[in-house]
Scaffold this motif. Structure first.
Motif, PDB file in Angstrom:
ATOM      1  N   ARG A 269       0.813  -1.220   0.000  1.00 48.03           N
ATOM      2  CA  ARG A 269       0.000   0.000   0.000  1.00 48.03           C
ATOM      3  C   ARG A 269       0.841   1.261   0.000  1.00 48.03           C
ATOM      4  NH1 ARG A 269      -3.402   1.462   4.023  1.00 48.03           N
ATOM      5  NH2 ARG A 269      -2.131   0.477   5.639  1.00 48.03           N
ATOM      6  N   PHE A 270       1.961   1.231   0.695  1.00 46.13           N
ATOM      7  CA  PHE A 270       2.839   2.391   0.807  1.00 46.13           C
ATOM      8  C   PHE A 270       4.110   2.135   0.004  1.00 46.13           C
ATOM      9  CE2 PHE A 270       1.351   4.002   5.254  1.00 46.13           C
ATOM     10  CZ  PHE A 270       0.049   4.013   4.799  1.00 46.13           C
ATOM     11  N   ALA A 271       4.693   3.205  -0.512  1.00 44.09           N
ATOM     12  CA  ALA A 271       5.949   3.096  -1.242  1.00 44.09           C
ATOM     13  C   ALA A 271       6.859   4.259  -0.871  1.00 44.09           C
ATOM     14  CB  ALA A 271       5.701   3.093  -2.744  1.00 44.09           C
ATOM     15  N   ILE A 272       8.087   3.933  -0.518  1.00 44.10           N
ATOM     16  CA  ILE A 272       9.081   4.950  -0.178  1.00 44.10           C
ATOM     17  C   ILE A 272       9.982   5.165  -1.385  1.00 44.10           C
ATOM     18  CG2 ILE A 272      10.716   3.282   0.805  1.00 44.10           C
ATOM     19  CD1 ILE A 272      11.425   5.411   2.921  1.00 44.10           C
ATOM     20  N   SER A 273      10.361   6.413  -1.602  1.00 41.90           N
ATOM     21  CA  SER A 273      11.270   6.731  -2.702  1.00 41.90           C
ATOM     22  C   SER A 273      12.070   7.963  -2.334  1.00 41.90           C
ATOM     23  CB  SER A 273      10.497   6.966  -4.002  1.00 41.90           C
ATOM     24  OG  SER A 273       9.618   8.072  -3.870  1.00 41.90           O
ATOM     25  N   ARG A 274      13.102   8.250  -3.095  1.00 42.69           N
ATOM     26  CA  ARG A 274      13.889   9.447  -2.812  1.00 42.69           C
ATOM     27  C   ARG A 274      14.296  10.104  -4.121  1.00 42.69           C
ATOM     28  NH1 ARG A 274      16.678   7.638  -6.015  1.00 42.69           N
ATOM     29  NH2 ARG A 274      18.869   6.991  -5.933  1.00 42.69           N
ATOM     30  N   ASP A 275      14.514  11.401  -4.041  1.00 42.42           N
ATOM     31  CA  ASP A 275      15.000  12.184  -5.169  1.00 42.42           C
ATOM     32  C   ASP A 275      16.230  12.928  -4.674  1.00 42.42           C
ATOM     33  OD1 ASP A 275      15.536  13.980  -7.175  1.00 42.42           O
ATOM     34  OD2 ASP A 275      13.444  14.527  -7.507  1.00 42.42           O
ATOM     35  N   ASN A 276      17.392  12.409  -4.982  1.00 48.09           N
ATOM     36  CA  ASN A 276      18.618  13.016  -4.475  1.00 48.09           C
ATOM     37  C   ASN A 276      18.871  14.389  -5.080  1.00 48.09           C
ATOM     38  OD1 ASN A 276      18.855  10.678  -3.076  1.00 48.09           O
ATOM     39  ND2 ASN A 276      20.701   9.947  -4.092  1.00 48.09           N
ATOM     40  N   THR A 277      18.341  14.630  -6.263  1.00 48.74           N
ATOM     41  CA  THR A 277      18.560  15.937  -6.896  1.00 48.74           C
ATOM     42  C   THR A 277      17.817  17.030  -6.149  1.00 48.74           C
ATOM     43  OG1 THR A 277      16.705  15.687  -8.424  1.00 48.74           O
ATOM     44  CG2 THR A 277      18.848  14.839  -9.126  1.00 48.74           C
ATOM     45  N   ARG A 278      16.757  16.644  -5.457  1.00 50.90           N
ATOM     46  CA  ARG A 278      15.970  17.612  -4.695  1.00 50.90           C
ATOM     47  C   ARG A 278      16.118  17.401  -3.196  1.00 50.90           C
ATOM     48  NH1 ARG A 278       9.963  18.081  -6.446  1.00 50.90           N
ATOM     49  NH2 ARG A 278      10.254  20.032  -5.299  1.00 50.90           N
ATOM     50  N   ASN A 279      16.946  16.443  -2.803  1.00 51.26           N
ATOM     51  CA  ASN A 279      17.135  16.134  -1.391  1.00 51.26           C
ATOM     52  C   ASN A 279      15.793  15.869  -0.699  1.00 51.26           C
ATOM     53  OD1 ASN A 279      19.878  16.343  -1.628  1.00 51.26           O
ATOM     54  ND2 ASN A 279      20.117  17.742   0.085  1.00 51.26           N
ATOM     55  N   ARG A 280      14.998  15.020  -1.313  1.00 49.34           N
ATOM     56  CA  ARG A 280      13.688  14.709  -0.756  1.00 49.34           C
ATOM     57  C   ARG A 280      13.460  13.210  -0.706  1.00 49.34           C
ATOM     58  NH1 ARG A 280       9.758  18.672  -0.148  1.00 49.34           N
ATOM     59  NH2 ARG A 280      10.470  20.751  -0.778  1.00 49.34           N
ATOM     60  N   VAL A 281      12.719  12.799   0.304  1.00 50.08           N
ATOM     61  CA  VAL A 281      12.253  11.429   0.444  1.00 50.08           C
ATOM     62  C   VAL A 281      10.733  11.475   0.494  1.00 50.08           C
ATOM     63  CG1 VAL A 281      12.276   9.351   1.864  1.00 50.08           C
ATOM     64  CG2 VAL A 281      14.335  10.744   1.654  1.00 50.08           C
ATOM     65  N   TYR A 282      10.111  10.531  -0.176  1.00 50.97           N
ATOM     66  CA  TYR A 282       8.659  10.543  -0.289  1.00 50.97           C
ATOM     67  C   TYR A 282       8.063   9.267   0.296  1.00 50.97           C
ATOM     68  CZ  TYR A 282       9.766  14.136  -3.730  1.00 50.97           C
ATOM     69  OH  TYR A 282      10.258  15.255  -4.351  1.00 50.97           O
ATOM     70  N   LEU A 283       6.815   9.373   0.710  1.00 53.86           N
ATOM     71  CA  LEU A 283       6.045   8.200   1.096  1.00 53.86           C
ATOM     72  C   LEU A 283       4.702   8.291   0.381  1.00 53.86           C
ATOM     73  CD1 LEU A 283       6.064   5.634   2.878  1.00 53.86           C
ATOM     74  CD2 LEU A 283       4.743   6.950   4.550  1.00 53.86           C
ATOM     75  N   GLN A 284       4.538   7.461  -0.626  1.00 53.78           N
ATOM     76  CA  GLN A 284       3.272   7.388  -1.345  1.00 53.78           C
ATOM     77  C   GLN A 284       2.366   6.418  -0.598  1.00 53.78           C
ATOM     78  OE1 GLN A 284       2.132   9.044  -4.176  1.00 53.78           O
ATOM     79  NE2 GLN A 284       0.183   8.049  -3.701  1.00 53.78           N
ATOM     80  N   MET A 285       1.199   6.893  -0.211  1.00 48.11           N
ATOM     81  CA  MET A 285       0.283   6.081   0.583  1.00 48.11           C
ATOM     82  C   MET A 285      -1.012   5.895  -0.192  1.00 48.11           C
ATOM     83  SD  MET A 285       0.916   7.672   4.372  1.00 48.11           S
ATOM     84  CE  MET A 285       0.088   9.213   4.022  1.00 48.11           C
ATOM     85  N   ASN A 286      -1.337   4.658  -0.490  1.00 45.80           N
ATOM     86  CA  ASN A 286      -2.546   4.330  -1.251  1.00 45.80           C
ATOM     87  C   ASN A 286      -3.474   3.470  -0.400  1.00 45.80           C
ATOM     88  OD1 ASN A 286      -1.413   5.606  -3.555  1.00 45.80           O
ATOM     89  ND2 ASN A 286      -0.333   3.721  -4.080  1.00 45.80           N
ATOM     90  N   SER A 287      -4.723   3.397  -0.837  1.00 46.41           N
ATOM     91  CA  SER A 287      -5.728   2.569  -0.146  1.00 46.41           C
ATOM     92  C   SER A 287      -5.730   2.856   1.346  1.00 46.41           C
ATOM     93  CB  SER A 287      -5.455   1.082  -0.411  1.00 46.41           C
ATOM     94  OG  SER A 287      -5.469   0.808  -1.786  1.00 46.41           O
TER      95      SER A 287
END
Length: 125
Positions: free
Chosen positions: A67-85
């Motif tokens: 349901r959840f997915a973690i990702s990062r964008d090193n060019t923007r120095n950001r980490v994300y948590l996509q939360m579905n359902s």
């Protein structure tokens, strides 16, 4: 000095989606580790997902796997948590955490030295 700032929380209906963002400031290395936790009143901080700063390797709690997915964008120095359902039981304050020390991805809050201020996620039924 590492600073973390979460954003993207809010109110969403059950079944909906949200994407949390963690803006990271400071010095990170390929082996640095980032993670997302959440906490509700009276309960311990719960591990959700972790990722290495270099990407590739991830770790998820069983409660959010698929349901959840973690990702990062090193060019923007950001980490994300996509939360579905999303479910009402996902309601909590969500925290971004980091450690610049190398090692295996881990689930314990004590393994992460730096924390953001948290962002509230509320899922209505």
């Amino acid at each position: 000095q590492v600073q973390l700032a979460e954003s993207g929380g809010g109110l969403v209906q059950a079944g909906g989606s949200l994407r949390l963002s963690c803006a990271a400031r400071g010095v990170f290395f390929e082996y640095s580790r980032m993670a997302w936790f959440r906490q509700t009143p009276g309960k311990e901080r719960e591990f959700l997902a972790a990722i290495r700063w270099s990407g590739g390797t991830t770790l998820y709690a069983d409660s959010v796997k698929g349901r959840f997915a973690i990702s990062r964008d090193n060019t923007r120095n950001r980490v994300y948590l996509q939360m579905n359902s999303l479910k009402p039981e996902d309601t909590a304050v969500y925290y971004c955490a980091a450690t610049v020390i190398g090692g295996s991805l881990t689930t314990g809050p004590d393994d992460y030295r730096y924390w953001g201020q948290g962002t509230q996620v509320t899922v209505s039924s």
